[in-house]
Design an enzyme around this catalytic site. Structure first.
Site, PDB file in Angstrom:
ATOM      1  N   ASP A 146      57.984 106.582 113.188  1.00 62.85           N
ATOM      2  CA  ASP A 146      57.330 106.742 111.898  1.00 62.85           C
ATOM      3  C   ASP A 146      55.865 106.296 112.030  1.00 62.85           C
ATOM      4  O   ASP A 146      55.566 105.292 112.679  1.00 62.85           O
ATOM      5  CB  ASP A 146      58.050 105.896 110.830  1.00 62.85           C
ATOM      6  CG  ASP A 146      57.635 106.287 109.424  1.00 62.85           C
ATOM      7  OD1 ASP A 146      58.477 106.849 108.695  1.00 62.85           O
ATOM      8  OD2 ASP A 146      56.471 106.043 109.052  1.00 62.85           O
ATOM      9  N   ILE A 147      54.980 107.038 111.390  1.00 62.30           N
ATOM     10  CA  ILE A 147      53.550 106.756 111.500  1.00 62.30           C
ATOM     11  C   ILE A 147      53.163 105.461 110.770  1.00 62.30           C
ATOM     12  O   ILE A 147      52.136 104.854 111.067  1.00 62.30           O
ATOM     13  CB  ILE A 147      52.747 107.964 110.956  1.00 62.30           C
ATOM     14  CG1 ILE A 147      51.358 108.029 111.563  1.00 62.30           C
ATOM     15  CG2 ILE A 147      52.685 107.969 109.442  1.00 62.30           C
ATOM     16  CD1 ILE A 147      50.643 109.351 111.317  1.00 62.30           C
ATOM     17  N   HIS A 151      65.256 113.987 106.810  1.00 61.36           N
ATOM     18  CA  HIS A 151      65.029 113.010 107.875  1.00 61.36           C
ATOM     19  C   HIS A 151      65.866 111.772 107.622  1.00 61.36           C
ATOM     20  O   HIS A 151      66.088 111.368 106.479  1.00 61.36           O
ATOM     21  CB  HIS A 151      63.545 112.630 107.998  1.00 61.36           C
ATOM     22  CG  HIS A 151      62.856 112.323 106.712  1.00 61.36           C
ATOM     23  ND1 HIS A 151      62.473 113.300 105.818  1.00 61.36           N
ATOM     24  CD2 HIS A 151      62.474 111.141 106.166  1.00 61.36           C
ATOM     25  CE1 HIS A 151      61.888 112.730 104.776  1.00 61.36           C
ATOM     26  NE2 HIS A 151      61.878 111.420 104.949  1.00 61.36           N
ATOM     27  N   GLU A 184      59.171 111.906 100.343  1.00 55.11           N
ATOM     28  CA  GLU A 184      57.782 112.384 100.397  1.00 55.11           C
ATOM     29  C   GLU A 184      57.646 113.649 101.237  1.00 55.11           C
ATOM     30  O   GLU A 184      56.815 114.501 100.934  1.00 55.11           O
ATOM     31  CB  GLU A 184      56.870 111.290 100.985  1.00 55.11           C
ATOM     32  CG  GLU A 184      56.708 110.094 100.067  1.00 55.11           C
ATOM     33  CD  GLU A 184      56.047 108.912 100.769  1.00 55.11           C
ATOM     34  OE1 GLU A 184      55.563 109.079 101.905  1.00 55.11           O
ATOM     35  OE2 GLU A 184      56.038 107.825 100.173  1.00 55.11           O
ATOM     36  N   HIS A 243      65.832 107.843 108.348  1.00 51.30           N
ATOM     37  CA  HIS A 243      65.059 106.685 108.812  1.00 51.30           C
ATOM     38  C   HIS A 243      66.033 105.777 109.559  1.00 51.30           C
ATOM     39  O   HIS A 243      67.088 105.409 109.020  1.00 51.30           O
ATOM     40  CB  HIS A 243      64.498 105.886 107.625  1.00 51.30           C
ATOM     41  CG  HIS A 243      63.481 106.600 106.803  1.00 51.30           C
ATOM     42  ND1 HIS A 243      62.130 106.353 106.914  1.00 51.30           N
ATOM     43  CD2 HIS A 243      63.603 107.532 105.837  1.00 51.30           C
ATOM     44  CE1 HIS A 243      61.465 107.099 106.042  1.00 51.30           C
ATOM     45  NE2 HIS A 243      62.339 107.822 105.377  1.00 51.30           N
TER      46      HIS A 243
END
Ligand code: AMP
Length: 121
Positions: A33-34, A104, A99, A106
């Site tokens: 994750d960014i 996805h 978002e 996490h």
């Protein structure tokens, strides 16, 4: 609602924007994750064009569904998160706080994560 082919994870899947990829197989890709919320914060996404858990569970093949969850387990073991524990979250839709409109998971770990859901702000 139609899947948006221009969402950021679709672009990562097509190789149009970079990602710190750590895993890939026939069904799924995983990358960091960014904006990590834990020492280990990885996103595991299906290769198919699915927006959330809703259209995925309704429309994906058994192989795709198994593939995503097997990939999740493979990544957890690869990163040794199985040794100390981890959390899996999938935010779906508005109330879920999603978002990016590509399904996805996490995968969070590396420290004690505390309460699962924070009180509403
Ligand atoms: P969600 O709120 O569940 O849709 O989470 C979207 C996640 O994607 C957030 O944790 C973001 O930090 C992460 N994210 C957004 N853009 C990127 C990117 N280019 N590479 C990696 N992670 C991203």
């Amino acid at each position: 609602m139609a899947y948006d082919n221009n969402n950021i994870f679709a672009k990562i899947l097509r190789g149009e924007i970079p990602a710190k990829k750590i895993y890939e197989d026939d069904f799924a890709v995983a990358f960091h994750d960014i904006s990590p919320q834990a020492p280990s914060h990885i996103l595991v996404i299906p290769k198919g064009a699915y927006e959330s858990m809703d259209d995925f569970t309704a429309g994906a093949s058994p192989e795709e569904i198994a593939g995503l969850f097997r990939a999740l387990g493979n990544v957890a073991r690869q990163e040794k998160l199985d040794e100390t524990g981890y959390r899996v979250i999938s935010n779906c839709g508005i109330n879920g706080g999603q978002e990016v409109p590509h399904l996805h998971l996490h995968l969070l770990g590396g420290r004690r994560l505390g309460r699962m859901v924070q009180p509403a702000a």
